[in-house]
Structure formats: C-alpha cells, structure tokens
Design an enzyme around this catalytic site. Structure first.
Site, short mmCIF file in Angstrom:
data_model
loop_
_atom_site.label_atom_id
_atom_site.label_comp_id
_atom_site.label_asym_id
_atom_site.label_seq_id
_atom_site.Cartn_x
_atom_site.Cartn_y
_atom_site.Cartn_z
N TYR A 1 0.02 18.34 -3.46
CA TYR A 1 0.10 18.06 -2.02
C TYR A 1 -1.25 17.55 -1.52
O TYR A 1 -1.32 16.55 -0.79
CB TYR A 1 0.51 19.32 -1.27
CG TYR A 1 0.56 19.12 0.23
CD1 TYR A 1 1.55 18.35 0.82
CD2 TYR A 1 -0.39 19.72 1.06
CE1 TYR A 1 1.61 18.16 2.19
CE2 TYR A 1 -0.35 19.55 2.43
CZ TYR A 1 0.65 18.77 2.99
OH TYR A 1 0.69 18.58 4.36
N GLY B 1 10.21 18.94 12.76
CA GLY B 1 8.77 19.10 12.59
C GLY B 1 8.00 18.44 13.72
O GLY B 1 8.45 18.40 14.86
N GLY C 1 10.38 10.56 9.61
CA GLY C 1 10.53 12.00 9.59
C GLY C 1 10.64 12.61 10.97
O GLY C 1 10.21 13.73 11.20
N ALA C 2 11.27 11.88 11.90
CA ALA C 2 11.35 12.36 13.28
C ALA C 2 12.58 13.23 13.53
O ALA C 2 12.91 13.52 14.67
CB ALA C 2 11.34 11.18 14.25
N GLY D 1 7.39 15.32 13.90
CA GLY D 1 7.94 13.99 14.17
C GLY D 1 8.83 13.96 15.39
O GLY D 1 8.85 12.96 16.13
N SER E 1 -3.99 15.51 6.22
CA SER E 1 -4.17 16.95 6.37
C SER E 1 -5.57 17.31 5.92
O SER E 1 -6.18 16.58 5.12
CB SER E 1 -3.15 17.70 5.51
OG SER E 1 -3.47 19.07 5.38
#
Length: 290
Positions: free
Chosen positions: A170, A23, A19-20, A25, A145
C-alpha cells in the site's frame, strides 16, 4: 480555516471523481456538485455509484451528476470510460483505491494495489489529458497518503512476487501516486495543475481483511475522522485559488512536505516510462522538461 463553504462557483465546469461511491469520494463529489460543477461519479459497482448519485441529488436539488462505470483494475474499462468521455474536463480527482489487501492481481496481471491505485489512475489521466488541456485552468488531484514514506519502488519486482506485505505494498502504491503527481507537474508546467493530497486517518472502509473487515471498519468509524473531513484536502486542492502545482495538501488543509523518496526525479522519470510501457498509455501532448 478553509471549509467547503469557501469553494467558488463552479458553474460551467466538469469534474470526474473516481471511487465516489463512498469514502471520501462521495463528499468530494457532493460538494463539487453543490457548487455548480457537472460531476461524473466513476465507480466499478453500478449499485454503489447510482446510490451515491441519488444521495447527492437529495442534498443538491439541481445537481448535474451522473454515474459511469470505471474499474481501475482493468485497463479495458479505463479505456472504455475515456473513449466515451465527452467534452472538456476541468477537474480530475484520482481518488479511488484499495488498501492493505492480500496479494492478488488486476485483470492485466499487475499487483492489485499498485495496479489500481497507480497504474489505473496513470492510464486514466493520460487518456483524459486532451480533455484536461482543452481547459485553461484544469487540475489533476491525486489522493496519496503519508503512508508513502513506507513505500519503495523496486523496478526489479514490480509484481511483488518475491516479497509481499500488504502494508508495504500500500505504501508503495501511495509513493507511486506522489511520484506521478510531481512528475506530471514537471511535464505539464503551465498547462494544468497537478496536486497530491493526504486525507488523514479517515474511516473509509478501504481495508479488506476478510472476516475481520466488518468489525474493524466499525471500530474505525468510532476512532477515526469522518469521510467529509478526509475529503477537505481534495476539495481544497481541486478548487482553491491558493493552490499551486506540485503541492502535497494534508488535513487542515495545509501543505505537507513529502518524503525524500517522493522527490527523486530519476525514480519519477523511470516510473513514468515504466508505467507508459505497462499500460500502453503515452502522454503524447506533454514532454518532460530537463
């Protein structure tokens, strides 16, 4: 206070950041590359991934960085990524994720948040494990999280077909991330470091709210911390010599205390075994210590 300037020389190491493409990442990949690591930007979307690598090369002239496709919501993509991986791996940052979305399923039929955030990363870590264990000081950093405290693992309804809430789903996926992190540390004690992070309230664009997505994300950019600050716990966990396995690192960076739910070893063991069954990926080279 620790900052990315404190990252040691990473020349000769290899890192994968999922996920870079944006965000937290993106700054995670940027600062690892900026300190000498070879970095693989792993994203589902080619355009975003290549844009990220280009942006990093503009900041780091001699960056050793490349894009490779990885869709964590499709186990065939996870397997293809892992089978094409070459050489040892020093740092795996399980960063990618989806959040607070209406109920839908992955390519393999799993509830999307659980399937992407947990099962996809579980499978990826297991398939890359031989590459990690080939290095003496490898690390697996999994982004969780503080929302994990809202989660509950109901093994009788992992698909959340009876009752679905986008926020509770989530939280469940983030609880699974933390349970996985701690169980991996128990199983691989002395062979690698497994660390979880909480980035803090960060404007990442993770929430997909239909027609409200764009205005909500615009407001979040004004109200929340920028992605670089959200990346600091991951960068610290991935590189600091002060880190120990099983820690939960939050903003500061500082060590956080997980919810009691994340410390239930029987649940962690069952989740691990269930995840192996669902993904077909077994961590053959490590066993659980009693």
């Amino acid at each position: 206070m620790w900052t990315p300037d404190d990252i040691p020389d990473l020349t000769g190491t290899t890192a994968v950041v999922t996920g870079a493409g944006g965000g937290i990442g993106l700054p995670t990949a940027l600062h690892l590359a900026g300190h000498g690591a070879r970095v693989i930007v792993a994203t589902r979307d080619r355009a975003r991934g290549e844009a990220a690598t280009s942006a990093i090369r503009l900041r780091v002239a001699d960056a050793r960085i490349e894009w490779r496709r990885l869709d964590l919501a499709d186990l065939s993509s996870v397997r293809a990524f892992a089978s094409a991986f070459d050489g040892p791996l020093d740092i795996l940052v399980n960063n990618a994720g989806v959040g607070m979305i209406p109920r839908r399923t992955t390519a393999d039929g799993f509830e999307m948040q659980f399937g992407t955030n947990h099962l996809g990363h579980f499978a990826l870590t297991g398939l890359l494990l031989p590459h990690l264990l080939a290095r003496p000081s490898a690390r697996v950093v999994t982004v969780s999280s503080d929302a994990h405290g809202l989660g509950r693992i109901d093994f009788g309804d992992l698909g959340l077909e009876r009752r679905y809430g986008r926020f509770s789903a989530y939280g469940r996926s983030k609880l699974a991330n933390l349970l996985f992190t701690l169980e991996l540390q128990r199983r691989a004690e002395g062979r690698l470091l497994s660390v979880a992070t909480h980035p803090g309230a960060t404007a990442t664009g993770i929430m997909k709210l239909g027609v409200l997505t764009r205005p909500v994300n615009a407001l979040m950019r004004l109200a929340l911390q920028p992605p670089l600050k959200g990346a600091i716990p991951s960068l610290y966990a991935a590189t600091s010599t002060e880190v120990t396995g099983g820690q939960f690192i939050g903003p500061g960076p500082k060590t956080l205390t997980p919810s009691p739910k994340a410390l239930e070893e029987d649940v962690a063991r069952r989740l691990w075994e269930t995840s192996e069954e669902l993904t077909g990926v077994r961590f053959k080279t490590i066993t659980r210590h009693s």
